[in-house]
Design an enzyme around this catalytic site. Structure first.
Site, mmCIF file in Angstrom:
data_model
loop_
_atom_site.group_PDB
_atom_site.id
_atom_site.type_symbol
_atom_site.label_atom_id
_atom_site.label_comp_id
_atom_site.label_asym_id
_atom_site.label_seq_id
_atom_site.Cartn_x
_atom_site.Cartn_y
_atom_site.Cartn_z
ATOM 1 N N GLY A 105 0.802 -1.223 0.000
ATOM 2 C CA GLY A 105 0.000 0.000 0.000
ATOM 3 C C GLY A 105 0.832 1.270 0.000
ATOM 4 N N GLY A 107 3.763 2.704 -2.349
ATOM 5 C CA GLY A 107 4.723 2.694 -3.453
ATOM 6 C C GLY A 107 5.224 4.108 -3.667
ATOM 7 C CB SER A 108 3.959 6.902 -5.783
ATOM 8 O OG SER A 108 4.238 6.320 -7.030
ATOM 9 C CB THR A 134 15.774 -4.765 -6.307
ATOM 10 O OG1 THR A 134 14.589 -4.153 -6.800
ATOM 11 C CG2 THR A 134 16.597 -5.287 -7.472
ATOM 12 C CB SER A 154 7.952 15.973 11.346
ATOM 13 O OG SER A 154 8.002 16.070 12.754
ATOM 14 N NE ARG A 245 16.553 -8.102 -42.984
ATOM 15 C CZ ARG A 245 15.979 -9.210 -43.426
ATOM 16 N NH1 ARG A 245 16.698 -10.305 -43.604
ATOM 17 N NH2 ARG A 245 14.698 -9.230 -43.682
ATOM 18 N N GLY A 317 13.385 -5.367 -37.051
ATOM 19 C CA GLY A 317 12.195 -5.865 -37.734
ATOM 20 C C GLY A 317 11.618 -7.082 -37.024
ATOM 21 C CD GLU A 341 16.933 3.130 -7.158
ATOM 22 O OE1 GLU A 341 17.458 4.250 -7.028
ATOM 23 O OE2 GLU A 341 17.568 2.072 -7.249
#
Ligand code: CAA
Length: 391
Positions: A105, A107-108, A134, A154, A245, A317, A341
């Site tokens: 709940g 993240g950002s 990670t 704070s 190619r 391609g 991050e």
């Protein structure tokens, strides 16, 4: 790394042999001061290494860089004892590190954490769960952000140093990811996890949110460098492919539309690289407003990486879309750099807040901007200076 990248991407396993090669080359811990056994260099050197690694494999790039993310809190805010205890092993690569901030709940909204830490006389008791960590599982040392004082606005959050094997600490689900597949991303679980009170980062609770933000300022250029490496690596492959190619009786690199793509890709990658270097240098020099520079480097370089790696697939391609070819992996690896991050939407918030905070320094320009209903419009000034008509 290059011959092994596709294998580790397929099997989604941590490449211990590559990590050992990184240790043997002395690259682990280039960002850690020599007094703690590191290379004594800074964020710029970290970025140079991350870019080079990411040219061959974006997963290895983050596998390396995440040790910086996990150890920056110690470097920035750790007590002398904490630095001496942990940094030398991180610098040598003997122990790996991870950064536990995000939750299901939170993240950002990094301040919206729920993981609790009760601070007792002798010990800390941690309860909660972390998401998207990670290097989790591979790592031995975790900087984990917890709520130590839910009543405070704070000084709500504290970082705690957790070690593999601490009672009540367990690694949970390992995610099955789109890219950076050689590095684990896991959940962390804490159930009455009891650790000594000296594991509070910096020795005192309450400064965790600031420490997290300062850490991200230092680490975001590393993500940007990973993005530059992915972009450059994909482009290099595309250049080689296009010179070989043959279509319409000539290498496709001879067509102006392909050359135009190369020119744009190379220019974007170089612009991103310069922004990464500038932000890293600013951090190393202790410049002001590094928050904004780090965010700008991260958002620009990672958007460039997504565009350039997608264009590289286009240049290959139909072959580019196939897993037999190396280029689609770059596109998958690049995507996460726009997300972790701090999403690029968060980076734009950070940059915009910084611009608006400094807006008052531009007050002298107000005189040149006619605003409706403003007493000092150009029309008012023209009227004031007008020569009165003769009676
Ligand atoms: N440096 C120092 N202090 C900072 C700071 C910084 N860069 N940014 C904010 N602060 C301070 C503010 O000054 C403020 O202090 P006071 O209370 O004393 O005034 C306090 O922190 C709160 O700041 P904000 O009001 O700006 O905080 P906010 O709630 O609005 O959040 C945000 C701002 C930029 C959105 C922040 O929450 C953020 O960066 N979110 C993204 C989190 C993120 O990057 N998560 C990724 C985790 S790591 C990962 O991806 C996984 C991995 O393993 C790779």
């Amino acid at each position: 790394m290059r011959p092994k990248a596709a294998h580790y991407d397929r099997v989604q396993e941590y490449p211990w042999e590559i990590k050992e090669a990184l240790c043997a080359s002395g690259l682990m811990g280039v960002w850690i001061p020599t007094e703690y056994g590191g290379g004594g260099a800074g964020v710029l050197d970290l970025c140079l290494v991350v870019e080079e690694l990411s040219k061959a494999c974006g997963g290895v790039g983050v596998l390396y860089a995440v040790n910086a993310l996990g150890s920056f809190p110690l470097l920035l805010a750790g007590t002398e004892e904490q630095k001496r205890k942990y940094l030398p092993d991180i610098a040598s690569g003997k122990r790996l590190c991870a950064f536990g901030l995000s939750e299901r709940g939170a993240g950002s909204d990094a301040g919206g954490l729920a993981t609790r830490c009760e601070v007792g006389q002798d010990e800390l008791i941690i309860n909660g769960d972390k998401k998207w960590t990670t290097n989790g599982g591979a790592a031995d040392i975790y900087t984990v952000f917890t709520v130590s004082d839910p009543t405070s606005m704070s000084r709500r959050i504290s970082a705690v140093i957790i070690e593999k094997g601490d009672p009540g600490f367990a690694i949970g689900r390992t995610e099955d990811k789109m890219g950076i597949r050689c590095v684990p991303v896991v959940e962390l679980h804490f159930r009455d996890c009891r650790v000594p009170v000296d594991r509070i980062l910096g020795g005192r609770p309450g400064a965790g949110f600031k420490h997290a933000m300062m850490t991200l300022d230092r680490a975001r250029p590393g993500v940007a460098a990973q993005a530059v490496g992915c972009a450059q690596g994909a482009m290099d492959l595309a250049v080689v492919y296009c010179t070989q190619r043959q279509q319409f009786g000539q290498p496709i690199s001879g067509f102006q539309m392909i050359q135009g793509m190369f020119a744009d890709m190379a220019t974007q990658v170089e612009a991103a690289r310069q922004l990464v270097h500038a932000s890293a240098r600013a951090l190393d020099l202790g410049a002001k407003d590094v928050t904004r520079m780090a965010a700008q480097a991260k958002l620009f370089a990672t958007d460039v990486a997504m565009k350039v790696t997608t264009d590289a697939v286009q240049l290959f391609g139909g072959y580019g879309y196939m897993r037999d070819y190396p280029v689609e992996k770059y596109m998958r690896d690049a995507k996460i750099t726009q997300i972790y991050e701090g999403t690029n939407q968060v980076q734009r918030i950070v940059v915009a807040r910084s611009i608006l905070k400094q807006a008052s320094s531009l007050d002298h320009l107000k005189a040149y901007i006619p605003l409706p209903d403003h007493p000092n419009t150009l029309a008012d000034r023209a009227r004031a200076h007008a020569v009165p008509a003769k009676a």
